[in-house]
Design a protein around this motif. Structure first.
Motif, PDB file in Angstrom:
ATOM      1  N   VAL A 104     -24.967   8.271 -11.213  1.00  0.00           N
ATOM      2  CA  VAL A 104     -24.243   7.018 -10.988  1.00  0.00           C
ATOM      3  C   VAL A 104     -22.958   7.026 -11.792  1.00  0.00           C
ATOM      4  N   ILE A 105     -21.979   6.310 -11.267  1.00  0.00           N
ATOM      5  CA  ILE A 105     -20.738   6.062 -11.991  1.00  0.00           C
ATOM      6  C   ILE A 105     -20.747   4.580 -12.333  1.00  0.00           C
ATOM      7  N   MET A 106     -20.572   4.293 -13.606  1.00  0.00           N
ATOM      8  CA  MET A 106     -20.681   2.918 -14.098  1.00  0.00           C
ATOM      9  C   MET A 106     -19.300   2.291 -14.269  1.00  0.00           C
ATOM     10  N   SER A 107     -19.281   0.966 -14.340  1.00  0.00           N
ATOM     11  CA  SER A 107     -18.026   0.233 -14.523  1.00  0.00           C
ATOM     12  C   SER A 107     -17.465   0.407 -15.925  1.00  0.00           C
ATOM     13  N   ASP A 108     -18.316   0.716 -16.877  1.00  0.00           N
ATOM     14  CA  ASP A 108     -17.909   0.894 -18.269  1.00  0.00           C
ATOM     15  C   ASP A 108     -18.698   2.053 -18.872  1.00  0.00           C
ATOM     16  N   ASN A 109     -18.171   2.622 -19.930  1.00  0.00           N
ATOM     17  CA  ASN A 109     -18.867   3.670 -20.662  1.00  0.00           C
ATOM     18  C   ASN A 109     -19.925   2.998 -21.540  1.00  0.00           C
ATOM     19  N   ILE A 110     -21.191   3.221 -21.245  1.00  0.00           N
ATOM     20  CA  ILE A 110     -22.247   2.542 -21.998  1.00  0.00           C
ATOM     21  C   ILE A 110     -22.299   2.967 -23.460  1.00  0.00           C
ATOM     22  N   PHE A 111     -21.647   4.074 -23.801  1.00  0.00           N
ATOM     23  CA  PHE A 111     -21.583   4.493 -25.197  1.00  0.00           C
ATOM     24  C   PHE A 111     -20.512   3.728 -25.969  1.00  0.00           C
ATOM     25  N   ASP A 112     -19.612   3.034 -25.241  1.00  0.00           N
ATOM     26  CA  ASP A 112     -18.527   2.303 -25.887  1.00  0.00           C
ATOM     27  C   ASP A 112     -18.761   0.804 -25.992  1.00  0.00           C
ATOM     28  N   VAL A 113     -19.747   0.286 -25.269  1.00  0.00           N
ATOM     29  CA  VAL A 113     -20.003  -1.150 -25.318  1.00  0.00           C
ATOM     30  C   VAL A 113     -21.116  -1.440 -26.324  1.00  0.00           C
ATOM     31  N   LYS A 114     -21.157  -2.672 -26.785  1.00  0.00           N
ATOM     32  CA  LYS A 114     -22.227  -3.067 -27.702  1.00  0.00           C
ATOM     33  C   LYS A 114     -23.569  -2.995 -26.975  1.00  0.00           C
ATOM     34  N   PRO A 115     -24.628  -2.635 -27.679  1.00  0.00           N
ATOM     35  CA  PRO A 115     -25.936  -2.490 -27.026  1.00  0.00           C
ATOM     36  C   PRO A 115     -26.349  -3.697 -26.192  1.00  0.00           C
ATOM     37  N   GLU A 116     -26.063  -4.892 -26.672  1.00  0.00           N
ATOM     38  CA  GLU A 116     -26.463  -6.090 -25.923  1.00  0.00           C
ATOM     39  C   GLU A 116     -25.627  -6.286 -24.659  1.00  0.00           C
ATOM     40  N   ALA A 117     -24.511  -5.575 -24.523  1.00  0.00           N
ATOM     41  CA  ALA A 117     -23.648  -5.693 -23.343  1.00  0.00           C
ATOM     42  C   ALA A 117     -23.964  -4.644 -22.282  1.00  0.00           C
ATOM     43  N   ILE A 118     -24.816  -3.690 -22.579  1.00  0.00           N
ATOM     44  CA  ILE A 118     -25.138  -2.647 -21.603  1.00  0.00           C
ATOM     45  C   ILE A 118     -25.684  -3.255 -20.315  1.00  0.00           C
ATOM     46  N   ARG A 119     -26.451  -4.306 -20.436  1.00  0.00           N
ATOM     47  CA  ARG A 119     -27.044  -4.914 -19.230  1.00  0.00           C
ATOM     48  C   ARG A 119     -26.009  -5.531 -18.307  1.00  0.00           C
ATOM     49  N   THR A 120     -24.782  -5.724 -18.772  1.00  0.00           N
ATOM     50  CA  THR A 120     -23.732  -6.280 -17.917  1.00  0.00           C
ATOM     51  C   THR A 120     -22.918  -5.195 -17.207  1.00  0.00           C
ATOM     52  N   VAL A 121     -23.135  -3.947 -17.564  1.00  0.00           N
ATOM     53  CA  VAL A 121     -22.415  -2.839 -16.936  1.00  0.00           C
ATOM     54  C   VAL A 121     -22.933  -2.677 -15.506  1.00  0.00           C
ATOM     55  N   LYS A 122     -22.013  -2.526 -14.569  1.00  0.00           N
ATOM     56  CA  LYS A 122     -22.360  -2.433 -13.147  1.00  0.00           C
ATOM     57  C   LYS A 122     -22.287  -0.992 -12.655  1.00  0.00           C
ATOM     58  N   VAL A 123     -23.094  -0.694 -11.663  1.00  0.00           N
ATOM     59  CA  VAL A 123     -23.016   0.597 -10.975  1.00  0.00           C
ATOM     60  C   VAL A 123     -21.890   0.501  -9.956  1.00  0.00           C
ATOM     61  N   LYS A 124     -20.906   1.394 -10.061  1.00  0.00           N
ATOM     62  CA  LYS A 124     -19.793   1.425  -9.104  1.00  0.00           C
ATOM     63  C   LYS A 124     -20.087   2.370  -7.946  1.00  0.00           C
ATOM     64  N   THR A 125     -20.704   3.508  -8.241  1.00  0.00           N
ATOM     65  CA  THR A 125     -20.982   4.519  -7.223  1.00  0.00           C
ATOM     66  C   THR A 125     -22.311   5.190  -7.529  1.00  0.00           C
ATOM     67  N   THR A 126     -23.088   5.459  -6.485  1.00  0.00           N
ATOM     68  CA  THR A 126     -24.322   6.222  -6.617  1.00  0.00           C
ATOM     69  C   THR A 126     -24.194   7.476  -5.759  1.00  0.00           C
ATOM     70  N   ILE A 127     -24.490   8.628  -6.354  1.00  0.00           N
ATOM     71  CA  ILE A 127     -24.411   9.913  -5.665  1.00  0.00           C
ATOM     72  C   ILE A 127     -25.813  10.520  -5.655  1.00  0.00           C
ATOM     73  N   VAL A 128     -26.291  10.866  -4.471  1.00  0.00           N
ATOM     74  CA  VAL A 128     -27.612  11.472  -4.311  1.00  0.00           C
ATOM     75  C   VAL A 128     -27.434  12.746  -3.500  1.00  0.00           C
ATOM     76  N   GLY A 129     -27.923  13.839  -4.014  1.00  0.00           N
ATOM     77  CA  GLY A 129     -27.794  15.105  -3.323  1.00  0.00           C
ATOM     78  C   GLY A 129     -26.352  15.509  -3.107  1.00  0.00           C
ATOM     79  N   GLY A 130     -25.481  15.068  -4.003  1.00  0.00           N
ATOM     80  CA  GLY A 130     -24.069  15.405  -3.902  1.00  0.00           C
ATOM     81  C   GLY A 130     -23.283  14.554  -2.934  1.00  0.00           C
TER      82      GLY A 130
END
Length: 68
Positions: free
Chosen positions: A35-61
């Motif tokens: 998945v490609i996320m709206s934000d880098n989950i390593f850069d946001v505060k732990p409590e904000a991870i749940r607000t990060v959205k999935v922008k793109t999902t790739i399955v089998g390329g």
């Protein structure tokens, strides 16, 4: 703690299935499910991870959801 959780969910899961050569990391020749996320989950505060959205999902390329 987050890096360990990500590794357990990716490389660790592949290892547990004896499939570490086929999946678990973004490496040429491996299956491409990710998945490609709206934000880098390593850069946001732990409590904000749940607000990060999935922008793109790739399955089998192939993009199955989101931006092309």
């Amino acid at each position: 703690m987050l890096p360990e959780a990500i590794e357990a969910y990716t490389m660790g899961a592949a290892f547990a299935e004896f499939q570490e050569r086929e999946k678990g990391s973004i490496t040429p020749g491996k299956l491409a499910d990710m998945v490609i996320m709206s934000d880098n989950i390593f850069d946001v505060k732990p409590e904000a991870i749940r607000t990060v959205k999935v922008k793109t999902t790739i399955v089998g390329g192939k993009i199955v959801y989101g931006e092309q």
